[in-house]
Design a protein around this motif. Structure first.
Motif, PDB file in Angstrom:
ATOM      1  N   PHE A 237       0.846  -1.197   0.000  1.00 25.52           N
ATOM      2  CA  PHE A 237       0.000   0.000   0.000  1.00 25.52           C
ATOM      3  C   PHE A 237       0.879   1.243   0.000  1.00 25.52           C
ATOM      4  CE2 PHE A 237      -2.847  -3.109   2.002  1.00 25.52           C
ATOM      5  CZ  PHE A 237      -4.007  -2.902   1.260  1.00 25.52           C
ATOM      6  N   HIS A 238       0.491   2.225  -0.788  1.00 27.10           N
ATOM      7  CA  HIS A 238       1.131   3.537  -0.722  1.00 27.10           C
ATOM      8  C   HIS A 238       0.063   4.508  -0.223  1.00 27.10           C
ATOM      9  CE1 HIS A 238       4.481   6.240  -1.738  1.00 27.10           C
ATOM     10  NE2 HIS A 238       3.508   7.132  -1.790  1.00 27.10           N
ATOM     11  N   ILE A 239       0.296   5.067   0.976  1.00 30.49           N
ATOM     12  CA  ILE A 239      -0.746   5.842   1.655  1.00 30.49           C
ATOM     13  C   ILE A 239      -0.225   7.246   1.964  1.00 30.49           C
ATOM     14  CG2 ILE A 239      -2.446   5.757   3.511  1.00 30.49           C
ATOM     15  CD1 ILE A 239      -1.441   2.850   4.073  1.00 30.49           C
ATOM     16  N   PRO A 240      -0.734   8.278   1.301  1.00 28.66           N
ATOM     17  CA  PRO A 240      -0.284   9.645   1.590  1.00 28.66           C
ATOM     18  C   PRO A 240      -0.577  10.029   3.044  1.00 28.66           C
ATOM     19  CG  PRO A 240      -1.557   9.571  -0.445  1.00 28.66           C
ATOM     20  CD  PRO A 240      -1.732   8.233   0.226  1.00 28.66           C
ATOM     21  N   LEU A 241       0.419  10.576   3.702  1.00 22.80           N
ATOM     22  CA  LEU A 241       0.257  11.123   5.053  1.00 22.80           C
ATOM     23  C   LEU A 241       0.322  12.650   5.005  1.00 22.80           C
ATOM     24  CD1 LEU A 241       0.214  10.959   8.197  1.00 22.80           C
ATOM     25  CD2 LEU A 241       2.718  10.791   8.093  1.00 22.80           C
ATOM     26  N   GLN A 242       1.375  13.172   4.399  1.00 24.33           N
ATOM     27  CA  GLN A 242       1.689  14.597   4.197  1.00 24.33           C
ATOM     28  C   GLN A 242       2.239  15.288   5.440  1.00 24.33           C
ATOM     29  OE1 GLN A 242       1.966  14.409   1.363  1.00 24.33           O
ATOM     30  NE2 GLN A 242       0.179  14.001   0.124  1.00 24.33           N
ATOM     31  N   SER A 243       1.747  14.972   6.609  1.00 25.14           N
ATOM     32  CA  SER A 243       2.349  15.492   7.833  1.00 25.14           C
ATOM     33  C   SER A 243       1.971  14.609   9.012  1.00 25.14           C
ATOM     34  CB  SER A 243       1.888  16.929   8.103  1.00 25.14           C
ATOM     35  OG  SER A 243       2.434  17.405   9.330  1.00 25.14           O
ATOM     36  N   GLY A 244       2.907  14.487   9.958  1.00 25.21           N
ATOM     37  CA  GLY A 244       2.620  13.752  11.188  1.00 25.21           C
ATOM     38  C   GLY A 244       2.149  14.665  12.300  1.00 25.21           C
ATOM     39  N   SER A 245       1.923  15.944  11.983  1.00 26.32           N
ATOM     40  CA  SER A 245       1.424  16.925  12.957  1.00 26.32           C
ATOM     41  C   SER A 245      -0.041  17.211  12.676  1.00 26.32           C
ATOM     42  CB  SER A 245       2.234  18.225  12.844  1.00 26.32           C
ATOM     43  OG  SER A 245       1.537  19.308  13.408  1.00 26.32           O
ATOM     44  N   ASN A 246      -0.894  17.003  13.655  1.00 28.56           N
ATOM     45  CA  ASN A 246      -2.323  17.284  13.462  1.00 28.56           C
ATOM     46  C   ASN A 246      -2.576  18.757  13.171  1.00 28.56           C
ATOM     47  OD1 ASN A 246      -3.247  14.668  13.685  1.00 28.56           O
ATOM     48  ND2 ASN A 246      -3.599  14.792  15.896  1.00 28.56           N
ATOM     49  N   LYS A 247      -1.741  19.619  13.728  1.00 24.66           N
ATOM     50  CA  LYS A 247      -1.875  21.052  13.443  1.00 24.66           C
ATOM     51  C   LYS A 247      -1.676  21.321  11.949  1.00 24.66           C
ATOM     52  CE  LYS A 247       1.148  24.961  13.559  1.00 24.66           C
ATOM     53  NZ  LYS A 247       2.427  25.471  14.081  1.00 24.66           N
ATOM     54  N   ILE A 248      -0.620  20.747  11.381  1.00 21.46           N
ATOM     55  CA  ILE A 248      -0.326  20.962   9.957  1.00 21.46           C
ATOM     56  C   ILE A 248      -1.361  20.256   9.077  1.00 21.46           C
ATOM     57  CG2 ILE A 248       1.388  20.661   8.131  1.00 21.46           C
ATOM     58  CD1 ILE A 248       2.103  22.778  10.226  1.00 21.46           C
TER      59      ILE A 248
ATOM     60  N   MET B 212      -3.553  22.005   6.177  1.00 20.17           N
ATOM     61  CA  MET B 212      -3.587  21.440   4.821  1.00 20.17           C
ATOM     62  C   MET B 212      -5.004  21.078   4.376  1.00 20.17           C
ATOM     63  SD  MET B 212      -0.374  18.790   4.908  1.00 20.17           S
ATOM     64  CE  MET B 212       1.328  19.309   4.658  1.00 20.17           C
ATOM     65  N   LYS B 213      -5.932  21.034   5.326  1.00 19.73           N
ATOM     66  CA  LYS B 213      -7.310  20.573   5.091  1.00 19.73           C
ATOM     67  C   LYS B 213      -7.352  19.112   4.636  1.00 19.73           C
ATOM     68  CE  LYS B 213      -9.656  24.985   4.322  1.00 19.73           C
ATOM     69  NZ  LYS B 213     -10.490  25.798   3.411  1.00 19.73           N
ATOM     70  N   ARG B 214      -6.491  18.305   5.250  1.00 21.79           N
ATOM     71  CA  ARG B 214      -6.568  16.863   5.033  1.00 21.79           C
ATOM     72  C   ARG B 214      -7.772  16.324   5.787  1.00 21.79           C
ATOM     73  NH1 ARG B 214      -4.369  14.759   0.999  1.00 21.79           N
ATOM     74  NH2 ARG B 214      -3.550  12.899   2.007  1.00 21.79           N
ATOM     75  N   ARG B 215      -8.287  15.174   5.380  1.00 29.25           N
ATOM     76  CA  ARG B 215      -9.552  14.670   5.914  1.00 29.25           C
ATOM     77  C   ARG B 215      -9.364  13.610   7.000  1.00 29.25           C
ATOM     78  NH1 ARG B 215     -14.235  14.884   1.366  1.00 29.25           N
ATOM     79  NH2 ARG B 215     -13.711  16.946   0.551  1.00 29.25           N
ATOM     80  N   TYR B 216      -8.287  13.714   7.745  1.00 29.70           N
ATOM     81  CA  TYR B 216      -8.016  12.757   8.816  1.00 29.70           C
ATOM     82  C   TYR B 216      -6.988  13.388   9.745  1.00 29.70           C
ATOM     83  CZ  TYR B 216      -4.031  12.297   5.771  1.00 29.70           C
ATOM     84  OH  TYR B 216      -2.945  12.609   4.997  1.00 29.70           O
ATOM     85  N   GLN B 217      -6.799  12.771  10.899  1.00 23.20           N
ATOM     86  CA  GLN B 217      -5.695  13.124  11.780  1.00 23.20           C
ATOM     87  C   GLN B 217      -4.758  11.933  11.871  1.00 23.20           C
ATOM     88  OE1 GLN B 217      -7.667  14.652  15.407  1.00 23.20           O
ATOM     89  NE2 GLN B 217      -7.149  16.701  14.644  1.00 23.20           N
ATOM     90  N   ARG B 218      -3.630  12.155  12.496  1.00 17.93           N
ATOM     91  CA  ARG B 218      -2.597  11.122  12.438  1.00 17.93           C
ATOM     92  C   ARG B 218      -3.002   9.845  13.176  1.00 17.93           C
ATOM     93  NH1 ARG B 218       2.627  13.043  15.928  1.00 17.93           N
ATOM     94  NH2 ARG B 218       1.970  12.305  17.986  1.00 17.93           N
TER      95      ARG B 218
END
Length: 439
Positions: free
Chosen positions: A256-267, A271-277
């Protein structure tokens, strides 16, 4: 016979589309040649994920005209949709085609006379939102990139892809299965599913009609294909049912290749990602629980506006503790028409570079640890035709890159091998475990 050559920048999706455009030229009587073979027409398929990709487009145009000064140069792809006027100013460019026009390229090239000013055919991106055009790569008999989805409805603050490719839209399951069957009949052993937001598969004419899991189950029944690989899937769209299905499937591989983009919930919030770490941690734990040897790749962005030293360390430590296999590290670059470009707290370029370097070192450490965990095991390898210094390469189901002495008989064949040792260059040396082919 007129000759056409291609150069592709960016993602696997672009490669699938370039290959499809190539077949349009072949059907029109052109001969597809290598980039260095002095072509009559050059088609450059662009990306606009990073600033570097924009600059590279200019360089490729210059290189094309070095090989063939009178060649007709056409630019397509995401950069062409976003910045058609800017591209039209590049010396030597004759035509620019937007997202809605690139698959009609042969219609637009009626005369190969070079233009004093580039012709631009580009419509508003809304024109493509209900129009899915299928594509797949061919030529490398080992694997095919099969496009099943396009566009994205996620408004991430750093990303121009929705502006360049439009809203989420997909092929039908029936069409994808039929195309996969045709690909299998051509002798290809592995299909890589591609899309802009692959896990969002199933939207047609703005309405959800299917789920990605429905497609996965249908493709698992396609005869003749040995392996199916999911190129990239968002963590919030990677459900437990997909993970559990892949663990016992006939054709889907443990990778699996799974985008994370940041390990900081603040960031992630900025970024308006649809999940938290925490969700990401759950997904990795679930995968490893049912597939301990699964390969997990991660996308991560460094230097996003507002990312402090502590935020970056938060990401670094999060990734360091995760049971993952490798990273794809991107340095944030400002993109016009995005929210992030106007955000405060810009990170200095030198700091972005240093953070990128730290994560690349971490990625190397993670990959070596994953490879070392596989030493001594037996794996099934699909060998490729890429002879180098007397060796050939291939990948196990769980994406371990191996090398063996070159043998033309093994090209595009599945072999059972024993993983012997991790070499200094990071590849794994193997020996054949069985004399019989794996079918």
């Amino acid at each position: 016979m007129k000759k056409v050559a291609f150069y592709t920048l960016g993602c696997k999706l672009n490669f699938s589309e370039t290959s499809t455009i190539g077949r349009l030229f072949t059907d029109a009587g052109y001969s597809v040649v290598e980039f260095t073979d002095s072509a009559d027409v050059y088609v450059i398929n662009t990306c606009s994920v990073t600033e570097h990709a924009d600059k590279k487009c200019r360089k490729v145009v210059k290189e094309a005209l070095k090989y063939s000064p009178n060649a007709y140069v056409t630019i397509v792809g995401c950069y062409a949709q976003l910045k058609p006027t800017e591209i039209a100013e590049i010396e030597g460019v004759d035509m620019v085609l937007g997202a809605a026009e690139k698959f009609r390229i042969v219609e637009f090239i009626s005369d190969l006379t070079k233009n004093s000013k580039a012709v631009v055919h580009q419509q508003n991106i809304e024109k493509v939102n209900h129009n899915f055009i299928a594509a797949y790569s061919i030529g490398d008999r080992t694997r095919t990139f099969l496009k099943v989805q396009d566009g994205c409805d996620y408004p991430c603050t750093y990303c121009t892809i929705p502006l360049a490719r439009g809203g989420s839209r997909s092929d039908t399951i029936e069409n994808v299965v039929n195309r996969a069957t045709q690909i299998a009949q051509s002798g290809v052993k592995e299909i890589v599913l591609t899309g802009v937001n692959l896990g969002d598969f199933g939207i047609r004419d703005g309405q959800r009609e299917d789920k990605f899991f429905d497609l996965v189950k249908a493709l698992d029944e396609v005869e003749g294909i040995e392996r199916i690989r999911i190129s990239s899937i968002e963590p919030n769209l990677l459900s437990n049912e997909i993970i559990e299905f892949v663990a016992t499937s006939k054709r889907f591989v443990p990778h699996f290749h799974i985008p994370l983009q940041s390990g900081s919930n603040k960031i992630l919030g900025l970024m308006k990602r649809r999940y938290q770490r925490e969700l990401y941690t759950e997904r990795v734990a679930k995968i490893k629980a049912v597939m301990p040897n699964c390969c997990i790749g991660v996308d991560v962005i460094v230097g996003f506006p507002g990312e402090t030293h502590d935020d970056f360390l938060d990401t670094y430590q999060f990734l360091n503790e995760l049971d993952i296999s490798y990273l794809h590290v991107f340095t944030y670059s400002e993109r016009e028409q995005t929210e992030a470009a106007e955000m405060k707290g810009k990170v200095a370029g030198s700091t972005r570079f240093d953070r990128n370097k730290m994560l690349h070192i971490l990625s190397d450490k993670k990959r070596r640890a994953f490879y070392e965990s596989q030493i001594g095991s037996t794996g099934q390898v699909l060998f490729e035709d890429d002879q180098k210094n007397g060796f050939m390469h291939g990948f196990t189901k769980n994406y371990v890159k191996v090398r063996a002495k070159y043998d033309p008989v093994m090209v595009n064949e599945l072999k059972n091998v024993k993983l012997l040792s991790l070499l200094a260059d990071g590849e794994v040396e193997v020996a054949e475990a069985e004399e019989i082919l794996v079918h």
